[in-house]
Design an enzyme around this catalytic site. Sequence first.
Site, short mmCIF file in Angstrom:
data_model
loop_
_atom_site.label_atom_id
_atom_site.label_comp_id
_atom_site.label_asym_id
_atom_site.label_seq_id
_atom_site.Cartn_x
_atom_site.Cartn_y
_atom_site.Cartn_z
N MET A 30 -4.60 -7.04 -6.55
CA MET A 30 -4.12 -8.16 -7.35
C MET A 30 -5.25 -9.10 -7.78
O MET A 30 -5.13 -10.32 -7.71
CB MET A 30 -3.04 -8.94 -6.57
N GLY A 90 0.76 -1.24 0.00
CA GLY A 90 0.00 0.00 0.00
C GLY A 90 0.80 1.29 0.00
O GLY A 90 0.33 2.30 0.53
N GLU A 142 5.32 6.60 -9.38
CA GLU A 142 3.92 6.20 -9.15
C GLU A 142 3.30 7.09 -8.09
O GLU A 142 2.15 7.54 -8.20
CB GLU A 142 3.85 4.73 -8.71
N HIS A 194 -0.05 1.21 -13.11
CA HIS A 194 0.70 0.06 -13.62
C HIS A 194 2.17 0.47 -13.77
O HIS A 194 2.46 1.54 -14.31
CB HIS A 194 0.11 -0.35 -14.98
N ASP A 242 -10.79 -0.75 -18.06
CA ASP A 242 -11.85 -1.35 -18.87
C ASP A 242 -11.81 -2.86 -18.62
O ASP A 242 -11.18 -3.30 -17.65
CB ASP A 242 -11.70 -0.97 -20.35
C1 GRF Z 1 2.78 -0.98 -7.75
O1 GRF Z 1 3.97 -1.23 -8.45
C2 GRF Z 1 1.66 -0.77 -8.73
O2 GRF Z 1 2.07 -0.16 -9.91
C3 GRF Z 1 1.19 -2.16 -9.00
O3 GRF Z 1 1.29 -2.83 -7.77
C4 GRF Z 1 2.30 -2.20 -6.97
C5 GRF Z 1 1.64 -1.83 -5.67
O4 GRF Z 1 2.54 -1.31 -4.75
N1 GRF Z 1 -0.15 -2.15 -9.57
P1 GRF Z 1 1.97 -0.68 -3.40
O5 GRF Z 1 1.12 -1.75 -2.71
O6 GRF Z 1 1.20 0.54 -3.75
O7 GRF Z 1 3.21 -0.36 -2.60
#
Ligand code: GRF
Length: 215
Positions: free
Chosen positions: A93, A15, A177, A112, A144
């Site tokens: 996931m 997270g 991110e 992503h 989507d």
């Molecule tokens: C991140 O790399 C995100 O891009 C992918 O899953 C990972 C999650 O990391 N979808 P976190 O749980 O936010 O640390």
Amino acid sequence: MSKKLRIGALASGGGTNLQAIIDRCQDGTLAAEIAVVISNNPDAGALERARMAGIPTLCIDHRGFADREAFDHAVVGALRDAGVELIVLAGFMRIISAVFVAAFPHRIMNIHPALLPAFPGLHVQRKALEHGVRFSGCTVHFVDTGTDTGPIIIQAVVPVLDDDTEATLSARILEQEHQIYPRAIQLFAEGRLRVEGRRVFVEGANPPRSALINP
Ligand code: GRF
């Protein structure tokens, strides 16, 4: 004070993206509040982060449902109960079904860790290294019914270096991110995202005009 966007966040893991969004809500740069954090994994670090921030949490364990649609119905119900306007997948996931997408059209975002449409799916930092690309990065997109295929909102680019490992590249991408996810949500909150087919137009955007070259 103007009305805050109500967000529902779905996470399965540590997270850190959720934490970045929580932090931006708390410091006021994001005009949003997280109404609920839902996880399919009772041990998700994301649930703990939410509790620490005083955000309501819910664990809906997918193993208790007959199929993907039944699980998604339960999640959609919980999100509706929380009155959310936008759903953010933050390391969630689970592949979400058409039931879920249809319930919130263009109201579900995902992050992503690659420059889509390159390297969808899992283990994408490793795939980027194996492929020998000179740049990778991350993408925030609307969800989507495909896997990592929805309209792209924001991307951040990072260089891939000759001595990178999966861990060093992942860390470089993750840092970005944490920048672009709150930014995409803020653009949504301001009503500045317009989706036309595959494309997202951002009102008042001021994109860079220069090229990046590596090496
Ligand atoms: C991140 O790399 C995100 O891009 C992918 O899953 C990972 C999650 O990391 N979808 P976190 O749980 O936010 O640390």
